[in-house]
Design an enzyme around this catalytic site. Structure first.
Site, PDB file in Angstrom:
ATOM      1  N   THR A 116       8.502 -19.314 -15.185  1.00 15.54           N
ATOM      2  CA  THR A 116       7.484 -18.779 -14.377  1.00 15.54           C
ATOM      3  C   THR A 116       6.355 -19.682 -14.382  1.00 15.54           C
ATOM      4  O   THR A 116       6.073 -20.291 -15.306  1.00 15.54           O
ATOM      5  CB  THR A 116       7.008 -17.502 -14.713  1.00 15.54           C
ATOM      6  N   TYR A 140       2.757 -12.324 -20.819  1.00 16.62           N
ATOM      7  CA  TYR A 140       4.097 -12.447 -19.809  1.00 16.62           C
ATOM      8  C   TYR A 140       4.322 -14.026 -19.827  1.00 16.62           C
ATOM      9  O   TYR A 140       5.414 -14.379 -20.175  1.00 16.62           O
ATOM     10  CB  TYR A 140       3.756 -12.135 -18.265  1.00 16.62           C
TER      11      TYR A 140
HETATM   12  N1  UFG Z   1      -3.077  -8.527  -5.952  1.00 19.14           N
HETATM   13  C1  UFG Z   1      -4.121  -7.743  -5.326  1.00 19.14           C
HETATM   14  N2  UFG Z   1      -3.602  -6.476  -5.506  1.00 19.14           N
HETATM   15  C2  UFG Z   1      -2.566  -5.850  -5.505  1.00 19.14           C
HETATM   16  C3  UFG Z   1      -1.780  -6.675  -6.133  1.00 19.14           C
HETATM   17  C4  UFG Z   1      -2.036  -7.917  -6.359  1.00 19.14           C
HETATM   18  O1  UFG Z   1      -5.238  -8.071  -5.455  1.00 19.14           O
HETATM   19  O2  UFG Z   1      -2.191  -4.612  -5.292  1.00 19.14           O
HETATM   20  C5  UFG Z   1      -3.324  -9.718  -6.555  1.00 19.14           C
HETATM   21  C6  UFG Z   1      -3.416 -10.194  -7.908  1.00 19.14           C
HETATM   22  O3  UFG Z   1      -4.712  -9.775  -8.617  1.00 19.14           O
HETATM   23  C7  UFG Z   1      -2.927 -11.713  -7.834  1.00 19.14           C
HETATM   24  C8  UFG Z   1      -2.240 -11.875  -6.631  1.00 19.14           C
HETATM   25  O4  UFG Z   1      -2.536 -10.750  -5.678  1.00 19.14           O
HETATM   26  O5  UFG Z   1      -4.140 -12.541  -7.555  1.00 19.14           O
HETATM   27  C9  UFG Z   1      -0.756 -11.962  -6.660  1.00 19.14           C
HETATM   28  O6  UFG Z   1      -0.290 -10.809  -7.715  1.00 19.14           O
HETATM   29  P1  UFG Z   1       1.033 -10.142  -7.884  1.00 19.14           P
HETATM   30  O7  UFG Z   1       0.991  -9.057  -8.867  1.00 19.14           O
HETATM   31  O8  UFG Z   1       1.931 -10.303  -6.696  1.00 19.14           O
HETATM   32  O9  UFG Z   1       1.870 -11.545  -8.635  1.00 19.14           O
HETATM   33  P2  UFG Z   1       1.398 -12.333  -9.856  1.00 19.14           P
HETATM   34  O10 UFG Z   1       0.803 -13.673  -9.317  1.00 19.14           O
HETATM   35  O11 UFG Z   1       0.533 -11.760 -10.900  1.00 19.14           O
HETATM   36  O12 UFG Z   1       2.898 -12.829 -10.477  1.00 19.14           O
HETATM   37  C10 UFG Z   1       3.751 -12.988  -9.895  1.00 19.14           C
HETATM   38  C11 UFG Z   1       5.122 -12.786 -10.586  1.00 19.14           C
HETATM   39  C12 UFG Z   1       5.039 -13.464 -12.064  1.00 19.14           C
HETATM   40  C13 UFG Z   1       4.771 -15.023 -11.598  1.00 19.14           C
HETATM   41  C14 UFG Z   1       3.759 -15.096 -10.954  1.00 19.14           C
HETATM   42  C15 UFG Z   1       3.765 -16.567 -10.630  1.00 19.14           C
HETATM   43  O13 UFG Z   1       5.106 -11.364 -10.912  1.00 19.14           O
HETATM   44  O14 UFG Z   1       6.431 -13.203 -12.535  1.00 19.14           O
HETATM   45  O15 UFG Z   1       3.748 -14.590  -9.892  1.00 19.14           O
HETATM   46  O16 UFG Z   1       2.643 -17.024  -9.847  1.00 19.14           O
HETATM   47  F1  UFG Z   1       4.888 -15.568 -12.947  1.00 19.14           F
END
Ligand code: UFG
Length: 328
Positions: A116, A140
């Site tokens: 990741t 994670y």
């Molecule tokens: N976010 C919101 N509201 C929501 C969901 C997410 O504002 O309801 C924001 C988060 O705070 C973050 C962005 O949108 O800033 C992306 O969040 P995600 O939960 O969609 O994804 P993450 O970036 O946290 O994580 C994902 C995968 C991981 C991977 C990562 C790599 O789940 O496995 O991308 O960038 F490692």
């Protein structure tokens, strides 16, 4: 060629099983169905078991005799990892170790690992290259970083063991034929949450933090279509079977979108002006994650086909509206 796929009933794993099946590989999926679904395995047999069950794992490997193993089974939700880190070290680090133990015992030396972008944490330089310091900012990312270190050391101890570690950025979208897509009961990812809000499953979409050091104050991510990720796995497998060198590759498009930009695109694609609430930061979020994808393009000849945020959201929207709602 026979490929064992752990987590093949999950979101990314099932798209890779589809790609492997279409490319003529014999596939066996090993999945505990905690977040995966039986119906999403479009090719090959499914063994419903956990990686902590070494007995079943060993029996499966002895019987199937895979030429290579692709390892997707993992827990993947960043905020959950902050609340329950042991679950992440157990599922992502310890279970990888279990799998490597059985591989060593059975003389299987080809491994493709789902890593990741979270291993980079808040990298100094963006887009981030594979040689950047590994410095995760949440459990994670740490759990995956540890598994990567184990793979490295295993390879250094034994040149017959080779692996490719694919560092995914933000995977989204769904199969164009709408047979499979993201189907978690408790969806947390931004695009899925936005679309479920547009559908009325959630009352509003929360934006976690507007004070990040980015152009509009919200986090920036590199969103990549799941079928482009699947294709990267096929190329990585060919590379490993052919050259057999152990490497890590970023999987992303090389540019990013802020949370606000994603929301605007989701509203445009759906035609629905769903409610959005700006709220505080979520724990464990890096401000910006964008891939430098030079290496995967150069070494694997990977060429993205779906580098288009609206297309990604369109396929996810079609999936959301066609999904039968059955979890298994
Ligand atoms: N976010 C919101 N509201 C929501 C969901 C997410 O504002 O309801 C924001 C988060 O705070 C973050 C962005 O949108 O800033 C992306 O969040 P995600 O939960 O969609 O994804 P993450 O970036 O946290 O994580 C994902 C995968 C991981 C991977 C990562 C790599 O789940 O496995 O991308 O960038 F490692």
């Amino acid at each position: 060629m026979k490929i064992l796929v752990t987590g093949g009933a999950g979101y990314i794993g099932s798209h890779v099983v589809k790609a492997l099946g279409e490319a003529g590989y014999e596939v066996l999926t090993y999945d505990n169905l905690s977040t995966g679904n039986k119906w999403s395995v479009l090719y090959g047999e499914l063994i419903a078991a956990d990686l902590s069950d070494k007995e079943t794992l060993k029996k499966t490997i002895v019987r199937f005799k895979p030429d290579a193993i692709m390892h997707f089974a993992a827990s993947i939700v960043v905020p959950e990892s902050v609340r329950d880190p042991l679950k992440y070290y157990r599922n992502n680090t310890v279970n990888t170790l279990n799998l490597l133990d059985v591989m060593l015992e059975q003389g299987i030396g080809k491994f493709i690992f789902s890593s990741t972008a979270a291993v980079y944490g808040n990298a100094e330089k963006m887009p981030v290259g594979e040689n950047a310091p590994i410095s995760p900012v949440n459990p994670y990312g740490s759990s995956k970083m540890m598994a990567e270190k184990i793979l490295r050391d295993r390879h250094l101890a034994d040149n017959d063991f080779n692996y490719v570690s694919l560092r995914y950025f933000n995977v989204a979208g769904a199969d164009a034929g709408c047979r499979i897509g993201q189907a978690y009961k408790a969806a947390t990812h931004l695009i899925t949450r936005a679309l479920k809000t547009a559908k009325g499953e959630f009352q509003k979409l929360q934006v976690f933090g507007t004070d990040y050091p980015t152009t509009d104050g919200t986090c920036i991510r590199d969103y990549i279509h799941v079928d482009d990720i699947a294709n990267a796995h096929i190329l990585a497998l060919k590379y490993l079977l052919d050259k057999g060198r152990s490497e890590a590759f970023n999987c992303g498009y090389g540019h990013g979108y802020s949370v606000r930009e994603v929301i605007a695109a989701a509203k445009k694609v759906t035609g629905i002006d769903f409610e959005v609430e700006e709220t505080g930061r979520r724990e464990g979020d890096a401000s910006i994650l964008i891939a430098d994808n030079t290496k995967i393009k150069r070494e694997l000849g990977w060429q993205p086909k779906y580098d288009d945020l609206e297309y990604i959201i369109k396929t996810a929207w079609k999936w959301e509206n066609n999904f039968h709602g059955k979890y298994s």
